[in-house]
Scaffold this motif. Sequence first.
Motif, PDB file in Angstrom:
ATOM      1  N   ASN A 180     -18.513   2.122  44.745  1.00  0.00           N
ATOM      2  CA  ASN A 180     -19.366   2.231  43.560  1.00  0.00           C
ATOM      3  C   ASN A 180     -20.209   0.954  43.433  1.00  0.00           C
ATOM      4  O   ASN A 180     -20.181   0.097  44.322  1.00  0.00           O
ATOM      5  CB  ASN A 180     -18.518   2.488  42.306  1.00  0.00           C
ATOM      6  CG  ASN A 180     -17.524   1.362  42.033  1.00  0.00           C
ATOM      7  OD1 ASN A 180     -17.723   0.213  42.420  1.00  0.00           O
ATOM      8  ND2 ASN A 180     -16.431   1.694  41.353  1.00  0.00           N
TER       9      ASN A 180
ATOM     10  N   GLY B  48     -14.423   6.476  42.106  1.00  0.00           N
ATOM     11  CA  GLY B  48     -13.417   7.452  41.678  1.00  0.00           C
ATOM     12  C   GLY B  48     -13.712   8.860  42.147  1.00  0.00           C
ATOM     13  O   GLY B  48     -12.807   9.610  42.495  1.00  0.00           O
TER      14      GLY B  48
ATOM     15  N   ARG C 148     -10.750  -1.636  47.744  1.00  0.00           N
ATOM     16  CA  ARG C 148     -11.999  -2.248  48.183  1.00  0.00           C
ATOM     17  C   ARG C 148     -12.322  -1.836  49.615  1.00  0.00           C
ATOM     18  O   ARG C 148     -11.481  -1.295  50.326  1.00  0.00           O
ATOM     19  CB  ARG C 148     -11.890  -3.769  48.100  1.00  0.00           C
ATOM     20  CG  ARG C 148     -11.595  -4.255  46.693  1.00  0.00           C
ATOM     21  CD  ARG C 148     -11.925  -5.730  46.546  1.00  0.00           C
ATOM     22  NE  ARG C 148     -11.768  -6.154  45.165  1.00  0.00           N
ATOM     23  CZ  ARG C 148     -12.680  -5.970  44.216  1.00  0.00           C
ATOM     24  NH1 ARG C 148     -13.811  -5.370  44.494  1.00  0.00           N
ATOM     25  NH2 ARG C 148     -12.479  -6.389  42.987  1.00  0.00           N
TER      26      ARG C 148
ATOM     27  N   ASN D 208      -2.173   1.777  48.166  1.00  0.00           N
ATOM     28  CA  ASN D 208      -2.706   0.958  49.240  1.00  0.00           C
ATOM     29  C   ASN D 208      -1.647   0.901  50.336  1.00  0.00           C
ATOM     30  O   ASN D 208      -0.501   0.528  50.071  1.00  0.00           O
ATOM     31  CB  ASN D 208      -3.028  -0.439  48.706  1.00  0.00           C
ATOM     32  CG  ASN D 208      -3.625  -1.341  49.759  1.00  0.00           C
ATOM     33  OD1 ASN D 208      -3.034  -1.568  50.809  1.00  0.00           O
ATOM     34  ND2 ASN D 208      -4.792  -1.896  49.450  1.00  0.00           N
TER      35      ASN D 208
ATOM     36  N   PHE E  83      -6.089   5.804  36.761  1.00  0.00           N
ATOM     37  CA  PHE E  83      -6.519   4.792  37.726  1.00  0.00           C
ATOM     38  C   PHE E  83      -5.798   3.496  37.375  1.00  0.00           C
ATOM     39  O   PHE E  83      -5.986   2.945  36.293  1.00  0.00           O
ATOM     40  CB  PHE E  83      -8.031   4.589  37.662  1.00  0.00           C
ATOM     41  CG  PHE E  83      -8.818   5.760  38.189  1.00  0.00           C
ATOM     42  CD1 PHE E  83      -9.086   5.880  39.551  1.00  0.00           C
ATOM     43  CD2 PHE E  83      -9.284   6.750  37.337  1.00  0.00           C
ATOM     44  CE1 PHE E  83      -9.812   6.953  40.041  1.00  0.00           C
ATOM     45  CE2 PHE E  83     -10.007   7.828  37.818  1.00  0.00           C
ATOM     46  CZ  PHE E  83     -10.277   7.931  39.172  1.00  0.00           C
TER      47      PHE E  83
ATOM     48  N   HIS F 193     -19.749  -1.574  41.756  1.00  0.00           N
ATOM     49  CA  HIS F 193     -18.929  -2.780  41.585  1.00  0.00           C
ATOM     50  C   HIS F 193     -18.240  -3.194  42.879  1.00  0.00           C
ATOM     51  O   HIS F 193     -17.464  -4.147  42.899  1.00  0.00           O
ATOM     52  CB  HIS F 193     -17.876  -2.554  40.499  1.00  0.00           C
ATOM     53  CG  HIS F 193     -18.464  -2.120  39.197  1.00  0.00           C
ATOM     54  ND1 HIS F 193     -19.186  -2.956  38.377  1.00  0.00           N
ATOM     55  CD2 HIS F 193     -18.479  -0.913  38.589  1.00  0.00           C
ATOM     56  CE1 HIS F 193     -19.602  -2.287  37.321  1.00  0.00           C
ATOM     57  NE2 HIS F 193     -19.190  -1.044  37.429  1.00  0.00           N
TER      58      HIS F 193
ATOM     59  N   ASN G 223      -5.004   0.643  39.935  1.00  0.00           N
ATOM     60  CA  ASN G 223      -5.550  -0.497  40.670  1.00  0.00           C
ATOM     61  C   ASN G 223      -6.767  -0.043  41.461  1.00  0.00           C
ATOM     62  O   ASN G 223      -6.914   1.136  41.758  1.00  0.00           O
ATOM     63  CB  ASN G 223      -4.503  -1.076  41.640  1.00  0.00           C
ATOM     64  CG  ASN G 223      -3.396  -1.803  40.923  1.00  0.00           C
ATOM     65  OD1 ASN G 223      -3.620  -2.813  40.277  1.00  0.00           O
ATOM     66  ND2 ASN G 223      -2.172  -1.274  41.031  1.00  0.00           N
ATOM     67  N   SER G 224      -7.604  -1.005  41.821  1.00  0.00           N
ATOM     68  CA  SER G 224      -8.797  -0.708  42.612  1.00  0.00           C
ATOM     69  C   SER G 224      -8.491  -0.788  44.096  1.00  0.00           C
ATOM     70  O   SER G 224      -7.525  -1.419  44.514  1.00  0.00           O
ATOM     71  CB  SER G 224      -9.909  -1.720  42.301  1.00  0.00           C
ATOM     72  OG  SER G 224     -10.296  -1.626  40.958  1.00  0.00           O
TER      73      SER G 224
ATOM     74  N   THR H 120     -16.027  -1.423  44.539  1.00  0.00           N
ATOM     75  CA  THR H 120     -14.690  -0.849  44.659  1.00  0.00           C
ATOM     76  C   THR H 120     -14.807   0.649  44.942  1.00  0.00           C
ATOM     77  O   THR H 120     -15.889   1.229  44.820  1.00  0.00           O
ATOM     78  CB  THR H 120     -13.858  -1.073  43.372  1.00  0.00           C
ATOM     79  OG1 THR H 120     -14.535  -0.469  42.261  1.00  0.00           O
ATOM     80  CG2 THR H 120     -13.654  -2.560  43.097  1.00  0.00           C
TER      81      THR H 120
ATOM     82  N   ILE I 245      -2.671   2.984  43.362  1.00  0.00           N
ATOM     83  CA  ILE I 245      -4.085   3.006  42.992  1.00  0.00           C
ATOM     84  C   ILE I 245      -4.325   4.044  41.913  1.00  0.00           C
ATOM     85  O   ILE I 245      -5.074   3.809  40.968  1.00  0.00           O
ATOM     86  CB  ILE I 245      -4.953   3.297  44.235  1.00  0.00           C
ATOM     87  CG1 ILE I 245      -4.827   2.123  45.220  1.00  0.00           C
ATOM     88  CG2 ILE I 245      -6.408   3.540  43.852  1.00  0.00           C
ATOM     89  CD1 ILE I 245      -5.415   2.389  46.587  1.00  0.00           C
TER      90      ILE I 245
END
Length: 130
Positions: free
Chosen positions: A15, A22, A61, A88, A56, A17, A58-59, A19, A95
């Motif tokens: 996205n 979604g 990357r 992850n 949601f 940002h 955690n993000s 990350t 996540i």
Amino acid sequence: MNFYTRKWVKPEDLNAHGTLFGGSLLRWIDEEAAIYSIIQLGTNRCVTKYMSEINFINSARQGDIVELGIKATHFGRTSLTLTCQVRNKITQRTILTIDKMVFVSVDEDGRPVPHGKTHITYTDERLREE
């Protein structure tokens, strides 16, 4: 819960940002859950009926490897209820979670039909959950 599918987070999955978007993650989950349902119900005529709250946590990357876990929790007359967790692969940090996803077996006209299944089927005994 078994984690069958892994995805590598690439630039096109991000996205604004930086990350994991979604929508990309939800597309992966819906596809994995549909495949799981098709295998469990023995028909490729399954549709997504319902998803509960999507949490949601955690993000992820770019470069992360995420794994999707799906588990059947209930067999209805025409439906299959699943739960989902995405984590992850390296850090094991959660996540996303979805408590309830419902898939329905349908006929050629899209009407619900009984599937006749009552328990999880394993296509490979090594994947059986203890």
